[in-house]
Design an enzyme around this catalytic site. Structure first.
Site, PDB file in Angstrom:
ATOM      1  N   SER A  68       0.799  -1.227   0.000  1.00  9.00           N
ATOM      2  CA  SER A  68       0.000   0.000   0.000  1.00  9.00           C
ATOM      3  C   SER A  68       0.830   1.274   0.000  1.00  9.00           C
ATOM      4  CB  SER A  68      -0.928   0.022   1.220  1.00  9.00           C
ATOM      5  OG  SER A  68      -0.175  -0.031   2.410  1.00  9.00           O
ATOM      6  N   LYS A 124      -6.763   3.090   8.343  1.00  6.59           N
ATOM      7  CA  LYS A 124      -5.891   4.111   7.766  1.00  6.59           C
ATOM      8  C   LYS A 124      -6.569   5.474   7.772  1.00  6.59           C
ATOM      9  CE  LYS A 124      -3.483   0.830   4.737  1.00  6.59           C
ATOM     10  NZ  LYS A 124      -3.225   0.412   3.343  1.00  6.59           N
TER      11      LYS A 124
END
Length: 1194
Positions: free
Chosen positions: A1077, A1120
């Site tokens: 990511s 996140k």
């Protein structure tokens, strides 16, 4: 001159020991005119007087046992032989003195006659001697005695007629007569004569009495022996011992000793009990005092294939000896003071002649050297006898003329060296151990000593006591008593002490001390101590045996009475047999169950088997346990289910806050069950980070449905038998966990929670994950087969709920059978509500502050969540809240003091238990005022009670406030100080990414890139995983391939970064980082570095990139985004494929204040990050944007 046989014997005491007035050795002497035998140290008159007193000596010998003497007739030392004496018949002891004299006189006359004939015709005499020896029968002993008497008579007559003392015939006759007389009247006391295994007895006073076995004659002096080391226990005189020898040289030496007729060895105890040696190498290796042993028998044995042959010798110790020194190779080893003589050779004819006088059989005779020192030469005896008158009254002897000749004869002979009795094994040195030894004599003592008699009486008393307690002692004491009368016991106290040492099991050192003791009183004292210890042990053993017998008798009596009671009750109809009652109980249980037909058939078969088995049979218990488990399964028994949706919603909201997706799925599941009437075939899997409430959700589902709940964990499980059960053939076999769950909940439709299904292990005994397939597959669990029960069980009505932290470790086939529900975690708002509604009240009550006014302000909870508990779950938050209330309780108790909160009175109780004190301190660690227990203190007792303690009631005026300002006093300093590393504009080469941590929380992670002169290498630091390293390589390759388009180079043909090394680092290197990511953030950092353009710190991004610049979706968006929200990020660039996940799972409270940009190409990312810079203007020409990204503004 012809050889003449002469021997002088003297009478001895009953112990066969010579006195100072008699000869100490018996010997047959043979010599020629050139013989070189040594002169006697005594005067010749001594032997003449002994010869004249033969009548008195014959009378004494009639009451004692005849013994064999030494025959020194061999041609060399190896041919010398020992002749066993023949004991007289005890029935002839009372025969008159005259008969004995007559027999001895006749023997002497016969000997003189033969010797005279030999002297006159030497050749003819030898032939006649041989003929006579061959014709003579061994059994005709009476005839031999008569012949000897005639010889002696004839010799006496001739000697009386002749007046010339120098005549050879006269001298020979006197010598022969003296020899014959002394040989028949005296006993041989030669120290090296040995008993024959089958000795011949004498005739005994001329009568034809049967032969008797000769008594063993043990050498009194044996200066050199073969040393045999022994282990474990020393030997004592008079007690046999078998010794095993493995050394081939020692075995050879023992066999040679037996072959040569010298079966004597010395046994010495090794000081090191662990050593196993057959050779004594040094004096320090063994104890100095041992025993002189006779080898009574020996035999060989083979311990196994490939192992050397061993010899087992049975030793009989005779006396104590002490080692003087070890004999070295090449040395005779005898001490100069050792008694010895040189033995001359004689002809075989003399051997045959002497065998007529002595015992005729030589069976079992050995060959040894002579150690006689006191026997004069034959010439001296002959000469002296020639001048002596045969009249008994004439006692004067003329010896002066012969002294000169004897001195001259002695001066002509060379000195002789001492011979060892075992010199024939000296060639085996140093492979065997030969030692010079000396006898260990007892110190003089008084037999009438009161102390010695008292100790002996006490020893006998202890012997009797032990004999009453132990049969082994009784046998040994009985054997000793049979061989010794009471008077002999008191006459020989040393034997009694040795017996006490032999029968005891004392230490080796104590036994050796008894062996080495030379004082009778000291030896008896030591033996008494050893025997007293044995008495104590015997008494203890007897007590233990008696107690055990008492217990066994008590149990047998109880069993007998119980059996009688059962029989009486059975006859009266009051109680049936135990087995019948058990069978009736099983039938009653089975009647209440709806067993399937197949299960009912198995039950009837096993019950029929149980009826025909005896309760004592091992199969009885196995069958009983199986039937018990078979009736414990709730066949057809189920609990009514509640499918009320409103009730389910109420229960789920009471137990959990949030988790809307999970609750909706559960309600859907219940709605289907409401319509169908059942929820068969559903297996749920709750996946999420730790602490999000997966296990508690399973409990809430069971409570909402009204089902029984059973939980078991499969984390680390390696045995298939935990799922499928054990076979009945194994000891301790039992069914698997599903059957155990059904037995415990007593219904067939419970909710079974299988925890940690992602942590199943695999080992040599099977794969439990594969075993779960049958249990969790709706198509197979209708007939689940347990190995123990071995009958199909229907598990389709069971609702299985599994929990897991990650799905990647769950096997694919197993994951395919489960319906996965993601429990991603809680945002800050949800944590605030959970803390206020659930965690805080629970912690307050658990701390005993339920009725106390304690206020935990929301600001304090928010600070706790922001700076202490950032993980997605609430487990850590619960720990911190518990800690806050514990600190508050401690503060209240401290402030109020013991006066306001006194201890309640102890309840009245008389029960006490032994105090289990902690480990005590050593005395050196005790400080002043320290009341801790010391070593050696007696254990104390503590009072115990079953009355529960009531909680204390606090005053109403107690108030506690926990605010954000004083939160540090309760939970310590913050763990997280700031949400992002760069709060101001960072330098070029720094971008902001988003990561998902292992604890289920998200984090804002800056990415730093720099360059330096080098060779174009890429260096990565920050504890990066393999996937994130590949993302960095992809990002750098993309930048290099598009360097001109990005404005890094001035032309497309220009090569860049060949002379520069690039270093990428992600801070917080102690935290491992993994995943794809960070691709977009890494590429952005590279472009920022090479274009020397700064990145806005309020912009964060996440997403995987491809080699051609595509942005791919990633996971963990909720965590996140929560981390970005906490860090104050204003713009978030995410892949467009993640938009549905964000819209569905991220609450509006979290998305507020954040601009979401959904991109699908890296150019969109670069345009959004570097908006308003010179790069954007350049890229419109070199890197045009094809499509604007989607935006979601707050």
């Amino acid at each position: 001159m012809l050889p003449i046989t002469a021997a002088v014997r003297s009478s001895t005491c009953k112990q066969c020991r010579p006195t100072h007035l008699t000869l100490t050795r018996s010997r047959s002497l043979a010599t020629s005119s050139t013989s070189h035998l040594p002169r006697s140290s005594r005067t010749v008159s001594h032997y003449i007087a002994a010869a004249r007193s033969r009548d008195a000596l014959a009378s004494a010998s009639a009451s004692s046992m005849q013994q064999r003497g030494i025959h020194s007739s061999s041609s060399n030392l190896d041919k010398k032989r020992w002749v066993n004496p023949a004991s007289e018949n005890e029935n002839e002891k009372d025969e008159g003195e005259g008969g004995a004299k007559e027999v001895e006189r006749k023997k002497a006359e016969v000997e003189v006659k033969k010797e005279t004939e030999k002297q006159q015709s030497p050749g003819k005499g030898k032939e006649n001697e041989k003929d006579e020896s061959t014709k003579e029968s061994p059994s005709n002993e009476a005839e031999s005695s008569k012949t000897a008497e005639e010889r002696a008579k004839s010799l006496a007559e001739k000697a009386s007629k002749k007046s010339d003392p120098t005549s050879p015939t006269s001298s020979s006759s006197r010598s022969s007569a003296s020899s014959s007389s002394s040989s028949s009247s005296g006993k041989s006391s030669n120290p090296f004569s040995i008993p024959s295994s089958s000795g011949n007895g004498g005739s005994g006073s001329g009568s034809n009495t049967p032969k008797e076995i000769a008594k063993p004659i043990i050498p009194e002096i044996y200066p050199q022996v073969l040393a045999v080391p022994i282990t474990h226990r020393p030997l004592f005189p008079g007690f046999y011992k078998a010794v095993t020898v493995r050394s081939p040289p020692v075995i050879k030496a023992i066999r040679e000793l037996q072959a040569k007729g010298q079966p004597y060895v010395g046994a010495f105890l090794l000081k090191d009990s662990t050593s196993d040696s057959d050779v004594v190498e040094t004096m320090d290796q063994v104890n100095p005092v041992g025993v002189f042993c006779q080898i009574t028998s020996c035999f060989t044995s083979n311990e196994g294939e490939g192992k050397p042959e061993s010899l087992t010798a049975v030793l009989f110790p005779h006396r104590r000896i002490r080692i003087d020194n070890l004999v070295k190779p090449g040395d005779t080893g005898l001490n100069p003071q050792a008694p010895f003589v040189n033995v001359q050779e004689v002809s075989e004819a003399e051997d045959a002649q002497k065998s007529e006088v002595g015992n005729e059989s030589e069976k079992g005779e050995g060959e040894v050297e002579s150690f006689e020192t006191d026997v004069p030469s034959v010439e001296a005896v002959r000469e002296e006898l020639g001048t002596v008158s045969r009249d008994r009254d004439d006692t004067e002897v003329e010896v002066e003329p012969r002294k000169e000749e004897r001195k001259q004869s002695t001066s002509d002979k060379s000195p002789s060296k001492p011979h060892s009795p075992i010199n024939f094994i000296h060639n085996l040195l140093p492979d065997v151990s030969i030692t010079n030894v000396s006898n260990v004599a007892l110190e003089p003592y008084d037999k009438d000593s009161q102390v010695i008699r008292a100790i002996m009486s006490e020893l006998i008393s202890v012997f009797k006591e032990i004999a009453q307690l132990q049969p082994m002692f009784r046998e040994q004491v009985t054997s000793f008593a049979m061989s010794n009368t009471s008077s002999q016991v008191f006459d020989e106290p040393d034997k009694l002490a040795d017996l006490a040492a032999v029968v005891s099991t004392a230490d080796v050192s104590d036994l050796q001390a008894v062996l080495e003791s030379t004082s009778v009183e000291d030896r008896l004292q030591r033996a008494l101590v050893l025997l007293k210890k044995e008495l104590i042990n015997a008494q203890l053993q007897f007590k233990i045996a008696r107690d055990v017998d008492t217990k066994i008798q008590k149990r047998q009596r109880e069993y007998y009475l119980m059996e009688q009671l059962k029989g009486i009750k059975k006859e009266l109809g009051m109680e049936s047999d135990g087995k019948d009652k058990l069978v009736e109980g099983f039938k009653e249980k089975a009647s209440k169950l709806a067993m399937p037909e197949g299960v009912r058939k198995v039950f009837d078969e096993e019950l029929n088997k149980l009826v025909h088995l005896e309760p004592s049979a091992s199969e009885f218990n196995v069958t009983r346990n199986y039937i018990d488990w078979l009736t414990q399964v709730p066949w057809g028994v189920h609990s009514p289910e509640n499918y009320d949706i409103s009730h389910a919603v109420k229960v789920l909201d009471e137990d959990h806050y949030g988790l809307k997706d999970v609750k909706d799925r559960i309600l859907e599941f219940m709605a289907v069950g409401k319509l169908r009437g059942s929820v068969e075939g559903k297996i749920l899997c709750l996946a999420g980070p730790p602490g999000v409430g997966k296990t508690s959700i399973g409990k809430s589902i069971a409570r909402a449905l009204g089902r029984q709940f059973f939980r078991f964990s499969v984390g680390g499980l390696t045995d298939v038998a935990e799922i499928k059960g054990h076979r009945r053939t194994y000891i301790g076999a039992m069914p698997g966990k599903p059957v155990q769950a059904l037995k415990k909940v007593a219904t067939e439709n419970p909710l079974i929670l299988i925890d940690e299904v992602d942590k199943i292990s695999k080992a040599y005994n099977g794969d439990p994950a594969s075993a779960l397939l049958e249990m969790l597959d709706p198509e197979q669990n209708k007939s689940f087969l347990d190995h123990y029960l071995d009958v199909p069980i229907d598990l389709s009505r069971v609702l299985f709920v599994c929990t897991a932290n990650v799905l990647e470790t769950i096997p694919g086939p197993l994951l395919d059978r489960m319906e996965v529900l993601e429990v991603s975690g809680y945002v800050s708002a949800e944590k605030m509500n959970i803390a206020e509604k659930y965690l805080s009240p629970q912690a307050k009550e658990a701390s005993g502050l339920k009725e106390v006014d304690i206020d935990l302000e929301p600001k304090a909870i928010e600070a706790l969540i922001r700076y202490y508990c950032r993980e997605s779950g609430v487990r850590n938050l619960k720990k911190h809240i518990d800690k806050i209330y514990r600190k508050a309780a401690f503060k209240i108790v401290t402030d109020l003091g013991e006066e306001a909160l006194p201890e309640p009175k102890e309840p009245d109780t008389s029960e006490t238990v032994e105090s289990a004190e902690p480990d005590v301190k050593p005395a050196s660690e005790h400080l002043p005022g320290d009341h801790s227990p010391s070593p050696g203190d007696a254990g104390s007792t503590k009072h115990v009670t079953t009355v529960p303690r009531e909680p204390l009631k606090l005053p109403d005026d107690v108030h506690v406030r926990i605010t954000q300002e004083n939160l540090r006093d309760y939970v310590g300093p913050p763990i997280y100080h700031k949400d992002r590393l760069y709060t101001s504009a960072p330098p070029a080469g720094v971008s902001t990414g988003l990561g998902y941590l292992g604890n289920g929380s998200g984090a804002v992670m800056p990415i730093e890139v720099t360059s330096m002169p080098g060779k174009g290498n890429l260096q990565l630091t920050g504890k990066l995983g393999e996937v994130i390293r590949e993302s960095a390589q992809i990002a750098l390759s993309y930048v290099k391939s598009n360097a001109y388009s990005l404005g890094i180079t001035k032309s497309e043909s220009e090569v860049t970064l060949n002379d520069r090394d690039v270093h990428l680092h992600m801070p917080e290197g102690g935290i491992g980082k993994e995943g794809p990511s960070a691709g977009t953030a890494i590429l952005t950092a590279f472009v920022s570095l090479f274009t020397r353009t700064k990145v806005d710190p309020d912009v964060a991004m996440t997403g995987e990139i491809s080699l051609l610049g595509q942005v791919l979706p990633v996971g963990g968006l909720k965590e996140k985004i929560l981390a970005a929200h906490r860090a104050g990020i204003k713009k978030l660039i995410v892949p467009v494929a993640c938009k549905p996940d964000i819209d569905e799972n991220v609450p509006l409270s979290v998305k507020s204040g954040i601009e979401f940009v959904f991109v699908e190409d890296i150019r969109q990312v670069l345009y959004e990050v570097f908006r308003g810079t010179e790069n954007e203007v350049r890229w419109r020409e070199t890197l045009p944007l094809e499509k604007e990204p989607e935006r979601d503004t707050p």
